[in-house]
Design an enzyme around this catalytic site. Structure first.
Site, PDB file in Angstrom:
ATOM      1  N   LYS A  13       0.826  -1.218   0.000  1.00 49.04           N
ATOM      2  CA  LYS A  13       0.000   0.000   0.000  1.00 49.04           C
ATOM      3  C   LYS A  13       0.862   1.272   0.000  1.00 49.04           C
ATOM      4  O   LYS A  13       0.602   2.207  -0.750  1.00 49.04           O
ATOM      5  CB  LYS A  13      -0.931   0.032   1.236  1.00 49.04           C
ATOM      6  CG  LYS A  13      -1.866  -1.166   1.316  1.00 49.04           C
ATOM      7  CD  LYS A  13      -2.765  -1.108   2.542  1.00 49.04           C
ATOM      8  CE  LYS A  13      -2.020  -1.217   3.854  1.00 49.04           C
ATOM      9  NZ  LYS A  13      -1.347  -2.515   4.088  1.00 49.04           N
ATOM     10  N   ARG A  91      -9.294   0.700   9.220  1.00 43.43           N
ATOM     11  CA  ARG A  91      -8.818  -0.659   9.399  1.00 43.43           C
ATOM     12  C   ARG A  91      -9.760  -1.504  10.230  1.00 43.43           C
ATOM     13  O   ARG A  91      -9.488  -2.669  10.487  1.00 43.43           O
ATOM     14  CB  ARG A  91      -7.530  -0.583  10.190  1.00 43.43           C
ATOM     15  CG  ARG A  91      -6.259  -0.705   9.380  1.00 43.43           C
ATOM     16  CD  ARG A  91      -5.373  -1.489  10.160  1.00 43.43           C
ATOM     17  NE  ARG A  91      -4.004  -1.673  10.089  1.00 43.43           N
ATOM     18  CZ  ARG A  91      -3.038  -1.107   9.467  1.00 43.43           C
ATOM     19  NH1 ARG A  91      -3.233  -0.116   8.687  1.00 43.43           N
ATOM     20  NH2 ARG A  91      -1.822  -1.506   9.610  1.00 43.43           N
ATOM     21  N   ARG A 130      11.463  -6.478   3.948  1.00 47.73           N
ATOM     22  CA  ARG A 130      11.397  -5.008   3.897  1.00 47.73           C
ATOM     23  C   ARG A 130      12.514  -4.361   4.725  1.00 47.73           C
ATOM     24  O   ARG A 130      12.807  -4.783   5.838  1.00 47.73           O
ATOM     25  CB  ARG A 130      10.050  -4.506   4.418  1.00 47.73           C
ATOM     26  CG  ARG A 130      10.043  -2.968   4.559  1.00 47.73           C
ATOM     27  CD  ARG A 130       8.683  -2.409   4.733  1.00 47.73           C
ATOM     28  NE  ARG A 130       7.931  -3.039   5.774  1.00 47.73           N
ATOM     29  CZ  ARG A 130       6.623  -2.870   5.944  1.00 47.73           C
ATOM     30  NH1 ARG A 130       5.957  -2.091   5.115  1.00 47.73           N
ATOM     31  NH2 ARG A 130       6.001  -3.486   6.911  1.00 47.73           N
ATOM     32  N   ARG A 163      11.906  -2.890  10.321  1.00 52.78           N
ATOM     33  CA  ARG A 163      10.882  -2.463  11.280  1.00 52.78           C
ATOM     34  C   ARG A 163      10.694  -3.535  12.348  1.00 52.78           C
ATOM     35  O   ARG A 163      10.696  -4.715  12.037  1.00 52.78           O
ATOM     36  CB  ARG A 163       9.549  -2.219  10.556  1.00 52.78           C
ATOM     37  CG  ARG A 163       9.351  -0.776  10.175  1.00 52.78           C
ATOM     38  CD  ARG A 163       8.180  -0.555   9.259  1.00 52.78           C
ATOM     39  NE  ARG A 163       6.905  -1.124   9.693  1.00 52.78           N
ATOM     40  CZ  ARG A 163       5.773  -0.971   9.022  1.00 52.78           C
ATOM     41  NH1 ARG A 163       5.748  -0.249   7.910  1.00 52.78           N
ATOM     42  NH2 ARG A 163       4.660  -1.508   9.449  1.00 52.78           N
ATOM     43  N   ARG A 174      -0.052  -9.437  13.148  1.00 51.17           N
ATOM     44  CA  ARG A 174      -0.622  -8.457  12.203  1.00 51.17           C
ATOM     45  C   ARG A 174      -1.538  -9.117  11.194  1.00 51.17           C
ATOM     46  O   ARG A 174      -2.595  -8.586  10.854  1.00 51.17           O
ATOM     47  CB  ARG A 174       0.505  -7.724  11.477  1.00 51.17           C
ATOM     48  CG  ARG A 174       1.193  -6.720  12.361  1.00 51.17           C
ATOM     49  CD  ARG A 174       2.538  -6.345  11.812  1.00 51.17           C
ATOM     50  NE  ARG A 174       2.437  -5.530  10.615  1.00 51.17           N
ATOM     51  CZ  ARG A 174       3.444  -5.350   9.766  1.00 51.17           C
ATOM     52  NH1 ARG A 174       4.609  -5.932   9.987  1.00 51.17           N
ATOM     53  NH2 ARG A 174       3.278  -4.584   8.718  1.00 51.17           N
TER      54      ARG A 174
HETATM   55  P1  AP5 Z   1       4.921  -1.654   1.600  1.00 52.27           P
HETATM   56  O1  AP5 Z   1       4.612  -0.743   0.455  1.00 52.27           O
HETATM   57  O2  AP5 Z   1       5.717  -1.122   2.723  1.00 52.27           O
HETATM   58  O3  AP5 Z   1       3.582  -2.378   2.101  1.00 52.27           O
HETATM   59  P2  AP5 Z   1       2.389  -1.841   2.982  1.00 52.27           P
HETATM   60  O4  AP5 Z   1       1.152  -2.505   2.487  1.00 52.27           O
HETATM   61  O5  AP5 Z   1       2.391  -0.352   3.051  1.00 52.27           O
HETATM   62  O6  AP5 Z   1       2.832  -2.493   4.353  1.00 52.27           O
HETATM   63  P3  AP5 Z   1       2.791  -1.985   5.841  1.00 52.27           P
HETATM   64  O7  AP5 Z   1       3.458  -3.085   6.632  1.00 52.27           O
HETATM   65  O8  AP5 Z   1       3.377  -0.629   5.982  1.00 52.27           O
HETATM   66  O9  AP5 Z   1       1.325  -1.996   6.123  1.00 52.27           O
HETATM   67  P4  AP5 Z   1       0.705  -2.197   7.456  1.00 52.27           P
HETATM   68  O10 AP5 Z   1      -0.681  -1.999   7.055  1.00 52.27           O
HETATM   69  O11 AP5 Z   1       0.989  -3.411   8.211  1.00 52.27           O
HETATM   70  O12 AP5 Z   1       1.481  -1.137   8.361  1.00 52.27           O
HETATM   71  P5  AP5 Z   1       1.114   0.339   8.795  1.00 52.27           P
HETATM   72  O13 AP5 Z   1       2.338   1.112   8.716  1.00 52.27           O
HETATM   73  O14 AP5 Z   1      -0.107   0.828   8.114  1.00 52.27           O
HETATM   74  O15 AP5 Z   1       5.672  -2.950   0.976  1.00 52.27           O
HETATM   75  C1  AP5 Z   1       6.086  -4.001   1.807  1.00 52.27           C
HETATM   76  C2  AP5 Z   1       7.393  -4.594   1.248  1.00 52.27           C
HETATM   77  O16 AP5 Z   1       7.149  -5.173  -0.044  1.00 52.27           O
HETATM   78  C3  AP5 Z   1       8.515  -3.581   1.017  1.00 52.27           C
HETATM   79  O17 AP5 Z   1       9.749  -4.187   1.266  1.00 52.27           O
HETATM   80  C4  AP5 Z   1       8.394  -3.215  -0.474  1.00 52.27           C
HETATM   81  O18 AP5 Z   1       9.609  -2.783  -1.009  1.00 52.27           O
HETATM   82  C5  AP5 Z   1       7.939  -4.541  -1.049  1.00 52.27           C
HETATM   83  N1  AP5 Z   1       7.096  -4.409  -2.227  1.00 52.27           N
HETATM   84  C6  AP5 Z   1       6.106  -3.489  -2.437  1.00 52.27           C
HETATM   85  N2  AP5 Z   1       5.538  -3.688  -3.631  1.00 52.27           N
HETATM   86  C7  AP5 Z   1       6.163  -4.769  -4.179  1.00 52.27           C
HETATM   87  C8  AP5 Z   1       6.021  -5.465  -5.411  1.00 52.27           C
HETATM   88  N3  AP5 Z   1       5.104  -5.112  -6.303  1.00 52.27           N
HETATM   89  N4  AP5 Z   1       6.814  -6.537  -5.651  1.00 52.27           N
HETATM   90  C9  AP5 Z   1       7.749  -6.910  -4.722  1.00 52.27           C
HETATM   91  N5  AP5 Z   1       7.951  -6.274  -3.548  1.00 52.27           N
HETATM   92  C10 AP5 Z   1       7.160  -5.218  -3.289  1.00 52.27           C
HETATM   93  O19 AP5 Z   1       0.699   0.090  10.321  1.00 52.27           O
HETATM   94  C11 AP5 Z   1       1.632  -0.336  11.274  1.00 52.27           C
HETATM   95  C12 AP5 Z   1       0.945  -0.470  12.626  1.00 52.27           C
HETATM   96  O20 AP5 Z   1       0.399   0.793  13.028  1.00 52.27           O
HETATM   97  C13 AP5 Z   1      -0.249  -1.441  12.680  1.00 52.27           C
HETATM   98  O21 AP5 Z   1       0.158  -2.772  12.895  1.00 52.27           O
HETATM   99  C14 AP5 Z   1      -1.025  -0.855  13.870  1.00 52.27           C
HETATM  100  O22 AP5 Z   1      -0.429  -1.214  15.096  1.00 52.27           O
HETATM  101  C15 AP5 Z   1      -0.840   0.648  13.698  1.00 52.27           C
HETATM  102  N6  AP5 Z   1      -1.911   1.256  12.880  1.00 52.27           N
HETATM  103  C16 AP5 Z   1      -1.736   1.955  11.729  1.00 52.27           C
HETATM  104  N7  AP5 Z   1      -2.916   2.364  11.250  1.00 52.27           N
HETATM  105  C17 AP5 Z   1      -3.863   1.907  12.106  1.00 52.27           C
HETATM  106  C18 AP5 Z   1      -5.284   1.994  12.131  1.00 52.27           C
HETATM  107  N8  AP5 Z   1      -5.958   2.639  11.181  1.00 52.27           N
HETATM  108  N9  AP5 Z   1      -5.930   1.388  13.154  1.00 52.27           N
HETATM  109  C19 AP5 Z   1      -5.271   0.746  14.135  1.00 52.27           C
HETATM  110  N10 AP5 Z   1      -3.935   0.623  14.159  1.00 52.27           N
HETATM  111  C20 AP5 Z   1      -3.230   1.196  13.164  1.00 52.27           C
END
Ligand code: AP5
Ligand code: ZN
Length: 220
Positions: A13, A91, A130, A163, A174
């Site tokens: 994302k 979420r 990542r 991370r 997660r």
């Molecule tokens: P990346 O683009 O980083 O993926 P992402 O979907 O953004 O992953 P996140 O882990 O950041 O999402 P998340 O939803 O768990 O974490 P968030 O920060 O929102 O890509 C991932 C990897 O794949 C990278 O290495 C990239 O290079 C690679 N990649 C990308 N595209 C690719 C492709 N096409 N081919 C190959 N490789 C590729 O949330 C973190 C924490 O915050 C949560 O666990 C929670 O505790 C809290 N939080 C955040 N928002 C909320 C909410 N709304 N409600 C409650 N808690 C929340």
């Protein structure tokens, strides 16, 4: 465009939000990025923000009330001229309902909710590989998208780190949280006619092109 990016942790994302934004110039709000920045800031954290970083470390969701307070503080993002991309929010069904109420109050609606789809095994590989730049926060993947020099950012030379929530025990928590609390949003937005499903296989550029095409088809 007023968009929500939905999909399991690690589906890409954040990567897609950056790419889409090269064309859309929207306000990109990643709730995960905001919580991570807050937990690293030098200032004193409020008790709610301190608790949030503990939840994140374990891979659990931050409580809706804390998330909502943080999003409301940024509600000007909803009126950005370039539109907005919400990444990692909503979420839970509670968050989706709060967002719907706020948007109604503000007199706006969503154009689409993009759901990125990828099998769990590939998601785990993306998460485990990542690495993030501690300087400019650019995101790499040691297997799929490695930097030119191992351990260093191509853009700013900063050191790359893993991370804490990308360690195996947090990844499992997660993915479970996603299945239980976030995946019901797919049906929620399908019923509202807002859902656009996009296959998340392939290179980031291919997925971005697929997303733009799907959005054009939706509004054609
Ligand atoms: P990346 O683009 O980083 O993926 P992402 O979907 O953004 O992953 P996140 O882990 O950041 O999402 P998340 O939803 O768990 O974490 P968030 O920060 O929102 O890509 C991932 C990897 O794949 C990278 O290495 C990239 O290079 C690679 N990649 C990308 N595209 C690719 C492709 N096409 N081919 C190959 N490789 C590729 O949330 C973190 C924490 O915050 C949560 O666990 C929670 O505790 C809290 N939080 C955040 N928002 C909320 C909410 N709304 N409600 C409650 N808690 C929340
Ligand atoms: Zn960097």
């Amino acid at each position: 465009w007023r968009l929500v990016l939905l999909g399991a942790p690690g589906v890409g994302k954040g990567t897609q939000a950056e790419l889409l934004n090269e064309q859309l110039h929207a306000c990109h709000l990643s709730t995960g990025d905001v919580f991570r920045a807050a937990s690293k800031s030098a200032g004193q954290l409020s008790p709610a923000m301190k608790a949030a970083s503990d939840f994140m470390r374990k891979g659990e969701l931050v409580p809706d009330s804390t998330v909502w307070e943080m999003v409301r503080e940024r509600k000007e993002c909803l009126h950005c001229v370039g539109g907005f991309i919400l990444d990692g929010f909503p979420r839970t069904l509670g968050q989706a309902e709060s967002l719907a109420r706020l948007m109604k109050e503000e007199g706006i609606s969503l154009h689409a909710v993009i759901n990125y789809d990828l099998p769990a095994t590939e998601i785990v590989a993306r998460l485990s590989g990542r690495r993030t730049c501690e300087g400019c926060k650019a995101v790499y993947n040691v297997i799929e998208r490695p930097p030119k020099t191992e351990g260093l950012c191509d853009k700013c030379g900063g050191a790359l780190f893993q991370r804490e929530d990308d360690k195996p025990e947090s990844i499992k928590v997660r993915l479970d949280a996603y299945d239980k609390l976030t995946s019901p949003l797919i049906d929620f937005y399908k019923k509202l006619g807002a859902l656009v499903s996009v296959d998340a296989h392939g290179t980031p550029a291919e997925i971005c092109d697929r997303t733009i095409l799907a959005l054009q088809l939706k509004t054609a």
